[in-house]
Every structure is written in structure tokens, then in C-alpha cells.
Design a protein around this motif. Structure first.
Motif, PDB file in Angstrom:
ATOM      1  N   LEU A 194      -2.426  -5.126   3.234  1.00 49.69           N
ATOM      2  CA  LEU A 194      -1.041  -4.803   2.878  1.00 49.69           C
ATOM      3  C   LEU A 194      -0.988  -3.733   1.793  1.00 49.69           C
ATOM      4  O   LEU A 194      -0.201  -2.782   1.879  1.00 49.69           O
ATOM      5  CB  LEU A 194      -0.329  -6.065   2.390  1.00 49.69           C
ATOM      6  CG  LEU A 194      -0.015  -7.149   3.417  1.00 49.69           C
ATOM      7  CD1 LEU A 194       0.599  -8.350   2.716  1.00 49.69           C
ATOM      8  CD2 LEU A 194       0.935  -6.616   4.479  1.00 49.69           C
ATOM      9  N   GLU A 248       0.851  -0.129   1.856  1.00 46.97           N
ATOM     10  CA  GLU A 248       1.954   0.105   0.926  1.00 46.97           C
ATOM     11  C   GLU A 248       1.653   1.242  -0.046  1.00 46.97           C
ATOM     12  O   GLU A 248       2.571   1.839  -0.628  1.00 46.97           O
ATOM     13  CB  GLU A 248       2.262  -1.178   0.158  1.00 46.97           C
ATOM     14  CG  GLU A 248       3.632  -1.173  -0.495  1.00 46.97           C
ATOM     15  CD  GLU A 248       3.976  -2.493  -1.146  1.00 46.97           C
ATOM     16  OE1 GLU A 248       5.091  -2.589  -1.677  1.00 46.97           O
ATOM     17  OE2 GLU A 248       3.142  -3.409  -1.113  1.00 46.97           O
ATOM     18  N   ALA A 275       4.128  -7.750  -0.641  1.00 48.71           N
ATOM     19  CA  ALA A 275       2.683  -7.566  -0.607  1.00 48.71           C
ATOM     20  C   ALA A 275       1.975  -8.510  -1.566  1.00 48.71           C
ATOM     21  O   ALA A 275       0.770  -8.734  -1.458  1.00 48.71           O
ATOM     22  CB  ALA A 275       2.319  -6.124  -0.943  1.00 48.71           C
TER      23      ALA A 275
END
Length: 481
Positions: free
Chosen positions: A306, A310, A322
Motif C-alpha cells: 500500500l 500511495e 494505508a
């Protein structure tokens, strides 16, 4: 626990001794052996499900369904063996008047020999010790040595004990099914000179390493790996306008199924910019469930994956976070744009195993096409469009990118049938073959031709008296029983 090289060699040697018996076995015997394995698993379902739930935390309902799928696969392949078309029996009669004169040729497919199977983490039954790779390899007439997955070792050991005992009790030779454990044993297994092919379901990195070992042998062998897949989905503006709420519900249900640990999870979804689809999804995610992931390694990798996504400047969070609680995974939906995907596919289109998907907003058809071209090979591709949409160009790309193209529903869930194709271009798989369904048997067969052979020396299925009961092609004419 890791299997020693001495024990591994003993197991593979036993498989090599069993191989001629499997190769020469009749359809009736082989089908009976497969059904005996299925019956034994069903009889021990309570015991096996309990062990599996302790090791994987997938829950009794899911695991019982998976046992049913596993035994169903074994029985499907028993019927494939009995039906006989998988042999591809082909005869060209001798023709002395041809130029040049033609000999008699009789062709069939036969088992390759001992097969190595590597179990998956996310399907402890259906893609594990007695799963589809094992079932199709046995059906093709080959003994199997399985490398157990570290995520469910006790289940693997017990399943192997039950199936091996059932096969032998039904008349199959000793050595029909063996089990090894540990990474070093897995590496040695795929390099063992008696192993003639390998099937694998797992990570891109692990699969590529084994693929290199298999093809780097002095005598290279085929390696049938199912690796990474982002399974692209395309939503047209008309589809979102007419049924956006239903599409959002379907997406959230699909990406969270099995806590996002299905190989067919929709990992990237192309949506029209300004359509409001992201808002529909955002409203649904808080009500969707997460849960524990299968292994400590997968659990540790999820927040890292994640964070990697991101970190891209184009990415924003639509729903979820996240920041994940320790030991569990909650659904996350991210958003980017088509231009960023086209420019940085190596970052934005990397598979993240777990309950996450990336919405990719496109402004027009040109932007969509450019981004789709950057998508790596996948197991599935999904197109949600309306009857009046012009989607020929999109469909052409999706057909090149995936082995199965859906026009309704969502890709999670794979029917085990004659027509199924569960495979796709690299990195989804290392081959063009399916790992689910009847034609998965083709991976573990090789062609052989007998030229001008006496009837008594031919395999029984290539003798004239077998043809009335078997599909075959003679002198170009297909005949069905």
C-alpha cells in the motif's frame, strides 16, 4: 521442517518407479484411483477442515466449500480420462501411392513422467496437495511429488497421507503421491533429474526463481507457473451512468472476497473521470469486512505494498487507510489517472496481495487505450459496457492482455469446467495453458508417434479394436464413439 535431500531423492525415485505403471494404466483404473482419492478426502473433511482453519483462519464455510471443489476436480478428471479425447488419437494409414510413399503413423498424447507440484497459500485444498495441478497430473498418467506450502504444513502432511493411502488401497502403485517441505527441498525438487514437469501457484518472485531453475537444468523441463495478476476492469461512461451503484457494490464485494487474496481479484479498475464512481465506492467500503491474512509474510507485505502505491504523487486515497492495524487487513481503495499509469506502470500496476484496488480515471478513449496498453498480462479482464457502447478497440486490447474476458459480473470465482481458461500472458502465467478445468491435463502430456508398429506392440488405445469407443481422427476424418 525441511525434507532432507536423501529423503527427497527417495520420494522422487519412488515416483519414477511408479511412472510406467501410471502411464500404462487403463482409463478405468486411473479414473477409479482418482475417485478413490476424492472419496477419501470427503470422508475426512471434518478433520481436514479443522486443521485448515487453525492454520489459515479462512473459516469453516469457505474451507468446506473448497474441499468440495477439490474433490469435484478429481472427479472431473476421472471423467476426462474415461471420455478419452484428451489423448488426441490420430492415425494416418500407410499409402504406397503417395509421393513420397507414406508410412502408417499413429499418434497419441502420453504422460511426461513424475511431476512436481508447488502448493499455494491462498487455496489450502484446491491449489494444494490434492488440488488442480495434482489432479490433472495424475489424470495424465503421472505420479506427483508435492512441495508443501509453509502456511499450512500440518494440513499438507495429513492430506498427503490420506490421498496416498487411498490411491494405494485402490490399486495404484506405491510412490504415486509424495510430499516434501522447505524451500531448499523445493529448489532441489524442480532440479531433480527424474522430475519431468512442474506446476506452481504463488508469487511472481518465487515463481520466476523456480522457472529459472527448471529451464536452467541440463535437461530443461516445462514449468507451468501461475504468478502475478492485476486483472484489469474497464467501466464505460454509459455503464456507470446506468448502473453505477450496482457496479460499485460488485467491485467492493469482489476485492474483499477472501480478504483480497484471490488470484483473480480486480486490482485495477478504469473508470470515466468525473463520473462519481469513486464516491459510490467510498460509501460502501466502510461497511466491507477485512480480516487476518493467510501468513505472517503476506501480513507484513500488505502495508508495504500500500505504501509503495500511495507514494506515487498521482495517487490519493478514496476509502480506507494505508495505516493498517497489526495482524489484520482492512479494505483500501486508491485513485490515480490514466496518464500516470501509462507513464509509470512498473509502480502503479504492481500486484498488491490483499483487499486493495486502484481506480484509474480516464478522460477519453485515447487516454484509456494508452493506459490499457501498459497493463501487464493477467488471468482475467472485465468489460462493463452498454449495448450502444463502441468498445471494439478496448476489447481488442483486453483479449491480448488476459486469458478470460468477462462481460458481466466480477472475476473472483473460477468455474472448474471443460471450457475454463485460467491462465494468461506473462506475468500471469509462464505458459499458454490453463491451470483450472479439463484442459489443464494438457500441461503434463507429450505427443508420441508409432510408425509402422505391429498391433501387438502398440499401446492398447492405439490398436484398431479400441477405436469404436474412443474419439479419434483417421486420415483427417474425426470420428466420435
Amino acid at each position: 521442517m525441511s525434507t532432507s535431500i536423501t529423503d527427497l531423492d527417495r520420494l522422487v525415485s519412488a515416483a519414477a518407479e511408479a511412472a510406467p505403471v501410471w502411464r500404462a494404466s487403463s482409463a478405468d483404473d486411473r479414473a477409479r484411483w482418482l475417485r478413490a482419492a476424492a472419496d477419501a478426502l470427503d470422508a475426512h473433511a471434518d478433520e481436514l477442515v479443522a486443521i485448515a482453519d487453525e492454520e489459515t483462519r479462512l473459516g469453516e464455510t469457505r474451507l468446506r466449500g473448497e474441499v468440495g471443489r477439490t474433490t469435484g476436480q478429481l472427479r472431473l478428471f476421472a471423467s476426462v480420462v474415461e471420455e478419452g479425447s484428451y489423448l488426441e488419437i490420430t492415425i494416418d494409414d500407410a499409402d504406397g501411392a503417395a509421393t513420397p510413399p507414406r508410412p502408417e503413423l499413429r499418434r497419441m498424447l502420453t504422460g511426461v513422467g513424475p511431476v512436481a507440484v508447488f502448493s499455494a497459500s491462498n487455496f489450502p485444498f484446491a491449489f494444494s496437495v490434492a488440488g488442480g495441478d495434482t489432479a490433472s497430473a495424475l489424470a495424465a498418467g503421472n505420479p506427483v511429488v508435492v512441495k508443501a506450502h509453509s502456511g499450512h504444513p500440518r494440513l499438507s502432511e495429513r492430506t498427503a497421507e490420506i490421498v496416498a493411502a487411498a490411491l494405494e488401497a485402490a490399486g495404484a502403485p506405491a510412490g504415486s503421491l509424495g510430499l516434501v517441505e522447505g524451500r531448499e527441498a523445493g529448489n532441489a525438487l524442480v532440479q531433480h533429474p527424474s522430475i519431468q514437469a512442474a506446476g506452481f501457484t504463488g508469487s511472481l518472485g518465487g515463481g520466476r526463481a523456480l522457472f529459472d531453475l527448471a529451464t536452467g537444468r541440463e535437461d530443461p523441463i516445462p514449468f507451468y507457473g501461475e504468478l502475478g495478476s492485476v486483472n484489469p476492469v474497464v467501466l464505460t461512461p454509459a455503464a456507470v451512468a446506468r448502473r453505477g451503484e450496482a457496479l460499485a457494490q460488485g467491485l467492493v464485494a469482489s476485492l474483499t472476497l477472501g480478504v483480497g487474496q484471490f488470484c483473480t481479484k480486480p486490482g485495477v479498475v478504469f473508470v470515466p473521470a468525473g463520473s462519481g464512481f469513486d464516491e459510490l465506492v467510498a460509501r460502501l467500503v466502510p461497511g466491507a469486512s477485512g480480516g487476518p491474512l493467510l501468513t505472517d509474510r503476506i501480513t507484513a507485505a500488505f502495508p508495504s505494498g500500500l505504501a509503495h502505491l500511495e507514494a506515487d504523487p498521482s495517487v490519493s486515497v478514496v476509502a480506507g487507510s494505508a495505516e493498517q492495524a497489526e495482524g489484520t487487513a482492512q479494505p483500501v481503495v486508491l485513485r490515480t489517472d490514466a496518464a500516470a499509469v501509462a507513464d509509470r506502470p512498473e509502480t502503479l500496476l504492481e500486484e498488491c496481495f490483499g483487499p486493495v484496488t486502484l481506480l484509474v480515471e480516464y478522460a477519453d478513449d485515447a487516454a484509456l487505450q494508452r493506459a490499457l496498453e501498459a497493463v501487464p498480462g493477467s488471468l482475467t479482464a472485465t468489460l462493463h459496457a452498454e449495448d450502444d457502447d463502441a468498445v471494439d478497440d478496448v476489447l481488442e486490447v483486453l483479449q491480448r492482455k488476459a486469458g478470460r474476458v468477462l462481460f458481466a459480473g466480477w472475476p473472483t470465482g473460477v468455474a472448474v469446467t471443460w471450457s475454463q481458461q485460467h491462465g494468461g500472458p506473462w506475468p500471469a502465467t509462464t505458459s499458454l495453458h490453463t491451470s483450472v478445468g479439463a484442459t489443464a491435463i494438457r500441461r503434463f502430456l507429450r505427443p508420441i508417434v508409432f510408425q509402422d508398429a505391429p498391433q501387438r506392440l502398440l499401446p492398447p488405445v492405439l490398436r484398431d479394436d479400441a477405436f469404436p469407443s474412443l474419439p479419434h481422427r483417421r486420415n483427417g476424418i474425426l470420428t466420435l464413439p
